[in-house]
Scaffold this motif. Structure first.
Motif, PDB file in Angstrom:
ATOM      1  N   ARG A 104      14.891   2.976   8.127  1.00 39.02           N
ATOM      2  CA  ARG A 104      13.762   2.089   8.438  1.00 39.02           C
ATOM      3  C   ARG A 104      12.434   2.658   7.966  1.00 39.02           C
ATOM      4  NH1 ARG A 104      16.321   1.110  14.313  1.00 39.02           N
ATOM      5  NH2 ARG A 104      17.698  -0.630  13.791  1.00 39.02           N
ATOM      6  N   ARG A 105      12.268   3.969   8.044  1.00 45.91           N
ATOM      7  CA  ARG A 105      11.012   4.559   7.572  1.00 45.91           C
ATOM      8  C   ARG A 105      10.841   4.291   6.074  1.00 45.91           C
ATOM      9  NH1 ARG A 105      11.891   9.113   8.937  1.00 45.91           N
ATOM     10  NH2 ARG A 105      10.602   9.482  10.774  1.00 45.91           N
ATOM     11  N   VAL A 106      11.904   4.516   5.324  1.00 43.54           N
ATOM     12  CA  VAL A 106      11.848   4.292   3.883  1.00 43.54           C
ATOM     13  C   VAL A 106      11.560   2.824   3.581  1.00 43.54           C
ATOM     14  CG1 VAL A 106      13.190   4.345   1.745  1.00 43.54           C
ATOM     15  CG2 VAL A 106      13.369   6.240   3.372  1.00 43.54           C
ATOM     16  N   LEU A 107      12.213   1.922   4.313  1.00 40.22           N
ATOM     17  CA  LEU A 107      12.007   0.491   4.079  1.00 40.22           C
ATOM     18  C   LEU A 107      10.569   0.081   4.388  1.00 40.22           C
ATOM     19  CD1 LEU A 107      13.077  -2.281   3.358  1.00 40.22           C
ATOM     20  CD2 LEU A 107      13.920  -2.519   5.705  1.00 40.22           C
ATOM     21  N   LEU A 108      10.020   0.561   5.503  1.00 38.47           N
ATOM     22  CA  LEU A 108       8.645   0.210   5.870  1.00 38.47           C
ATOM     23  C   LEU A 108       7.645   0.745   4.846  1.00 38.47           C
ATOM     24  CD1 LEU A 108       8.760   0.804   9.735  1.00 38.47           C
ATOM     25  CD2 LEU A 108       8.462  -1.392   8.573  1.00 38.47           C
ATOM     26  N   VAL A 109       7.847   1.994   4.423  1.00 40.48           N
ATOM     27  CA  VAL A 109       6.934   2.584   3.436  1.00 40.48           C
ATOM     28  C   VAL A 109       7.050   1.849   2.100  1.00 40.48           C
ATOM     29  CG1 VAL A 109       6.451   4.650   2.081  1.00 40.48           C
ATOM     30  CG2 VAL A 109       6.847   4.845   4.536  1.00 40.48           C
ATOM     31  N   ALA A 110       8.284   1.560   1.678  1.00 39.93           N
ATOM     32  CA  ALA A 110       8.483   0.877   0.395  1.00 39.93           C
ATOM     33  C   ALA A 110       7.874  -0.521   0.419  1.00 39.93           C
ATOM     34  CB  ALA A 110       9.967   0.804   0.067  1.00 39.93           C
ATOM     35  N   ALA A 111       8.053  -1.238   1.535  1.00 39.92           N
ATOM     36  CA  ALA A 111       7.503  -2.586   1.632  1.00 39.92           C
ATOM     37  C   ALA A 111       5.975  -2.558   1.612  1.00 39.92           C
ATOM     38  CB  ALA A 111       7.999  -3.261   2.913  1.00 39.92           C
ATOM     39  N   ALA A 112       5.378  -1.637   2.368  1.00 42.99           N
ATOM     40  CA  ALA A 112       3.913  -1.542   2.395  1.00 42.99           C
ATOM     41  C   ALA A 112       3.373  -1.118   1.031  1.00 42.99           C
ATOM     42  CB  ALA A 112       3.472  -0.565   3.469  1.00 42.99           C
ATOM     43  N   ALA A 113       4.071  -0.214   0.359  1.00 43.77           N
ATOM     44  CA  ALA A 113       3.637   0.211  -0.976  1.00 43.77           C
ATOM     45  C   ALA A 113       3.725  -0.941  -1.969  1.00 43.77           C
ATOM     46  CB  ALA A 113       4.494   1.386  -1.451  1.00 43.77           C
ATOM     47  N   THR A 114       4.778  -1.759  -1.836  1.00 45.96           N
ATOM     48  CA  THR A 114       4.904  -2.928  -2.714  1.00 45.96           C
ATOM     49  C   THR A 114       3.758  -3.912  -2.467  1.00 45.96           C
ATOM     50  OG1 THR A 114       7.316  -2.700  -2.716  1.00 45.96           O
ATOM     51  CG2 THR A 114       6.416  -4.828  -3.385  1.00 45.96           C
ATOM     52  N   GLY A 115       3.438  -4.135  -1.185  1.00 48.16           N
ATOM     53  CA  GLY A 115       2.307  -5.004  -0.862  1.00 48.16           C
ATOM     54  C   GLY A 115       1.000  -4.465  -1.426  1.00 48.16           C
TER      55      GLY A 115
ATOM     56  N   GLY B 285      -5.330  -2.361   3.832  1.00 47.22           N
ATOM     57  CA  GLY B 285      -4.470  -2.496   5.008  1.00 47.22           C
ATOM     58  C   GLY B 285      -3.052  -2.039   4.743  1.00 47.22           C
ATOM     59  N   HIS B 286      -2.474  -2.457   3.620  1.00 52.02           N
ATOM     60  CA  HIS B 286      -1.113  -2.020   3.270  1.00 52.02           C
ATOM     61  C   HIS B 286      -1.064  -0.513   3.019  1.00 52.02           C
ATOM     62  CE1 HIS B 286      -0.460  -6.356   2.597  1.00 52.02           C
ATOM     63  NE2 HIS B 286       0.830  -6.085   2.704  1.00 52.02           N
ATOM     64  N   LEU B 287      -2.103   0.020   2.394  1.00 52.77           N
ATOM     65  CA  LEU B 287      -2.124   1.449   2.099  1.00 52.77           C
ATOM     66  C   LEU B 287      -2.185   2.279   3.381  1.00 52.77           C
ATOM     67  CD1 LEU B 287      -2.143   3.513  -0.173  1.00 52.77           C
ATOM     68  CD2 LEU B 287      -4.644   3.365  -0.209  1.00 52.77           C
ATOM     69  N   ILE B 288      -2.946   1.815   4.367  1.00 52.13           N
ATOM     70  CA  ILE B 288      -3.003   2.520   5.656  1.00 52.13           C
ATOM     71  C   ILE B 288      -1.621   2.549   6.298  1.00 52.13           C
ATOM     72  CG2 ILE B 288      -3.884   2.365   8.021  1.00 52.13           C
ATOM     73  CD1 ILE B 288      -6.514   1.365   6.857  1.00 52.13           C
ATOM     74  N   GLU B 289      -0.869   1.444   6.189  1.00 57.08           N
ATOM     75  CA  GLU B 289       0.480   1.439   6.756  1.00 57.08           C
ATOM     76  C   GLU B 289       1.381   2.433   6.027  1.00 57.08           C
ATOM     77  OE1 GLU B 289       3.759  -1.661   8.469  1.00 57.08           O
ATOM     78  OE2 GLU B 289       2.710  -2.251   6.638  1.00 57.08           O
TER      79      GLU B 289
ATOM     80  N   ALA C  13       0.100 -17.175  -7.322  1.00 57.17           N
ATOM     81  CA  ALA C  13       1.294 -17.696  -6.663  1.00 57.17           C
ATOM     82  C   ALA C  13       2.391 -16.636  -6.593  1.00 57.17           C
ATOM     83  CB  ALA C  13       1.802 -18.929  -7.403  1.00 57.17           C
ATOM     84  N   ALA C  14       2.572 -15.887  -7.665  1.00 55.18           N
ATOM     85  CA  ALA C  14       3.616 -14.854  -7.686  1.00 55.18           C
ATOM     86  C   ALA C  14       3.320 -13.748  -6.682  1.00 55.18           C
ATOM     87  CB  ALA C  14       3.726 -14.278  -9.099  1.00 55.18           C
ATOM     88  N   VAL C  15       2.052 -13.359  -6.574  1.00 50.39           N
ATOM     89  CA  VAL C  15       1.680 -12.311  -5.613  1.00 50.39           C
ATOM     90  C   VAL C  15       1.896 -12.795  -4.190  1.00 50.39           C
ATOM     91  CG1 VAL C  15      -0.266 -11.006  -4.671  1.00 50.39           C
ATOM     92  CG2 VAL C  15       0.084 -11.125  -7.141  1.00 50.39           C
ATOM     93  N   LEU C  16       1.509 -14.030  -3.907  1.00 51.90           N
ATOM     94  CA  LEU C  16       1.695 -14.567  -2.562  1.00 51.90           C
ATOM     95  C   LEU C  16       3.175 -14.673  -2.217  1.00 51.90           C
ATOM     96  CD1 LEU C  16      -0.011 -15.580  -0.216  1.00 51.90           C
ATOM     97  CD2 LEU C  16       0.218 -17.897  -1.132  1.00 51.90           C
ATOM     98  N   PHE C  17       3.988 -15.086  -3.178  1.00 49.14           N
ATOM     99  CA  PHE C  17       5.441 -15.162  -2.973  1.00 49.14           C
ATOM    100  C   PHE C  17       6.011 -13.773  -2.678  1.00 49.14           C
ATOM    101  CE2 PHE C  17       9.818 -15.095  -4.505  1.00 49.14           C
ATOM    102  CZ  PHE C  17      10.346 -16.254  -3.940  1.00 49.14           C
ATOM    103  N   GLY C  18       5.619 -12.787  -3.490  1.00 47.65           N
ATOM    104  CA  GLY C  18       6.112 -11.433  -3.270  1.00 47.65           C
ATOM    105  C   GLY C  18       5.630 -10.846  -1.965  1.00 47.65           C
ATOM    106  N   SER C  19       4.386 -11.108  -1.593  1.00 52.88           N
ATOM    107  CA  SER C  19       3.845 -10.578  -0.352  1.00 52.88           C
ATOM    108  C   SER C  19       4.564 -11.146   0.859  1.00 52.88           C
ATOM    109  CB  SER C  19       2.353 -10.884  -0.266  1.00 52.88           C
ATOM    110  OG  SER C  19       1.803 -10.411   0.942  1.00 52.88           O
ATOM    111  N   SER C  20       4.888 -12.441   0.801  1.00 50.78           N
ATOM    112  CA  SER C  20       5.602 -13.042   1.932  1.00 50.78           C
ATOM    113  C   SER C  20       7.024 -12.505   2.034  1.00 50.78           C
ATOM    114  CB  SER C  20       5.621 -14.569   1.796  1.00 50.78           C
ATOM    115  OG  SER C  20       6.408 -14.982   0.696  1.00 50.78           O
ATOM    116  N   MET C  21       7.644 -12.194   0.896  1.00 52.59           N
ATOM    117  CA  MET C  21       8.971 -11.577   0.929  1.00 52.59           C
ATOM    118  C   MET C  21       8.893 -10.180   1.532  1.00 52.59           C
ATOM    119  SD  MET C  21      10.832 -12.735  -2.632  1.00 52.59           S
ATOM    120  CE  MET C  21      12.427 -12.199  -2.034  1.00 52.59           C
ATOM    121  N   VAL C  22       7.850  -9.438   1.189  1.00 51.29           N
ATOM    122  CA  VAL C  22       7.648  -8.106   1.773  1.00 51.29           C
ATOM    123  C   VAL C  22       7.547  -8.199   3.287  1.00 51.29           C
ATOM    124  CG1 VAL C  22       5.972  -6.237   2.010  1.00 51.29           C
ATOM    125  CG2 VAL C  22       6.635  -7.038  -0.263  1.00 51.29           C
TER     126      VAL C  22
END
Length: 458
Positions: free
Chosen positions: A123-134, A226-230, A156-165
């Motif tokens: 879960r730590r890896v997933l949370l960090v990877a998702a926040a880094a992607t955002g 915000g994503h970087l702080i996470e 549109a592509a960024v919003l789509f990717g962000s919602s998937m994150v």
């Protein structure tokens, strides 16, 4: 009560398809840490019989919640500004709405796979990877905006990717919170979370508008920060965020197991229907009121005041959510919260005027943070660690189903029958929810927080 919360026997749920756990017979032998007195005014104070630290000294909890709060503020500010920038880029209201809708599609498509992934990986890896992607996604918007090359499809592509994150973060963060917060403190942790989310909902819009007025890329820069702080906060969590890993099956088999698990628990089956109806009615109500005010020529600033007053009420409700949850059974709290909103709706239907809408919406939503805190806290305590991601995602579908359908319902009722009939339809829906809540025995049997660990699904 929101969908993302989502989610309520003794049985081996590794084979939930063949055994149907039932919360009407809680397991008295289930183990759990010693709980403090639920009537204590401060659940975060040290318990002399327990080695667990209070939440304010729980470093892992503070890091996780700080990261999530920063990410939520950044995402909220950026999301608010998306339609504004989309309209500027496209010059079309329809295309701007389409771009915003694409974001919802990303979350909907990713929700079920995200639950499976959250139960299979660290879960730590997933949370960090998702926040880094955002962070990377929103940084491309900032860079393109500064360079003057930002296009509609890029946004549109960024919003789509962000919602998937976000779809991947939600189930992983629920399991991570369970790993660092003992059951006796879960109700208070959820109440604090409700307060932070209410603050985000209240301030994200004004802050986003202020930043957008200064420079159009500033709200998206806030999303990056915000994503970087996470990323940084979660990286510093040293406590393990995963429970014991079991032999992994094929991902599709894991998904089927999650579906069987949710379908086997009577409380979960009831919740899928009740939360969907409750979310559908609540969102449609707000849409209908806002559209009625627009149709009658109300000043936009006054329309914004309606939502602001409701946000202030929810923030106040979140502040007192902890004591309410510690003293009230979840089922009774649900009856009380929905009953108050139904009563407020009756007043609005009898006198559909602007200041009645302002006052009654504020009254109606006051107890919702406490209901969310109690219900999500209970589910976080009782769901097995290895099933947390799938259960959270599946039960979170209630919100994703309601989000696109509710505006259509609210606007259609208003256009066809007017605000009076629309409000009475909402009253009828709330009364139906009240009756269903009262008849849902597994929900009504949920005890106070000091009893939750005894209901753990093993």
């Amino acid at each position: 009560m929101t969908g993302e919360t989502t989610t309520a026997g003794p049985a081996d749920l590794g084979s939930a398809a063949t055994v149907s756990p039932d919360l009407t017979s809680p397991n008295p032998t289930s183990s759990g840490p010693t709980s403090p007195d639920p009537t204590s005014p401060d659940p975060t104070s040290p318990d002399p019989t327990s080695p667990e630290p209070p939440l304010r000294r729980n470093v892992a909890y503070l890091l996780l919640t700080t990261g999530r709060f920063a990410q939520a503020i950044g995402a909220g500010v950026g999301t608010f500004a998306v339609p504004l920038l989309a309209f500027e880029v496209t010059g079309s209201v329809g295309q701007a709405g389409l771009i915003s809708g694409i974001g919802q599609a990303g979350a909907l498509l990713a929700t079920l796979p995200a639950g499976v992934v959250a139960d299979r990986v660290n879960r730590r890896v997933l949370l960090v990877a998702a926040a880094a992607t955002g962070t990377a996604l929103w940084a491309t918007v900032v860079a393109a905006g500064l360079a003057g090359t930002l296009g509609a499809w890029h946004l549109a592509a960024v919003l789509f990717g962000s919602s998937m994150v976000s779809a991947f973060v939600n189930p992983a963060s629920g399991g991570a919170l369970r790993a660092v917060v003992p059951p006796a403190q879960m109700a208070n942790a959820m109440a604090v979370n409700q307060g932070r989310m209410a603050a985000v909902a209240l301030f994200a819009g004004p802050v986003g508008g202020f930043l957008y007025g200064m420079a159009h890329v500033l709200p998206f820069f806030a999303s990056v920060v915000g994503h970087l702080i996470e990323v940084v906060a979660v990286s510093f969590v040293r406590k393990p965020l995963n429970g014991e890993r079991t032999q992994q099956n094929h991902p599709l088999a894991d998904l089927r197991e999650g579906l069987a698990f949710v379908g086997a628990v009577p409380l979960f089956r009831a919740v899928l229907v009740l939360i969907t109806l409750l979310n559908l009615t609540s969102i449609a109500l707000v849409v209908a009121i806002n559209l009625e005010l627009v149709r009658t020529g109300t000043d936009p600033r006054l329309i914004g005041l309606v939502d602001a007053c409701a946000g202030v009420s929810m923030l106040a409700g979140a502040i007192v959510a902890g004591p309410i949850v510690r003293r009230t059974r979840v089922g009774r709290l649900g009856i009380l919260a929905v009953g108050v909103l139904a009563g407020a709706l009756v007043v609005m239907a009898l006198a559909p005027a602007y200041w009645v809408f302002v006052a009654m919406l504020a009254v109606g939503v006051f107890l919702y943070p406490a209901l969310n805190a109690g219900f999500t806290g209970y589910l976080t305590v009782i769901v097995p660690d290895r099933m947390m991601g799938r259960a959270t995602s599946l039960l979170g579908l209630t919100g994703l189903i309601a989000a696109p359908a509710a505006p259509v319902l609210g606007s259609a009722l208003l256009e066809g029958w007017g605000i009076g009939v629309t409000l009475w339809v909402m009253v009828g829906a709330m009364v139906a929810v009240l009756v269903a809540l009262r008849l849902t025995r597994p929900l009504m049997r949920i005890g106070r927080p000091d009893t939750w660990a005894a209901d753990a699904l093993e």
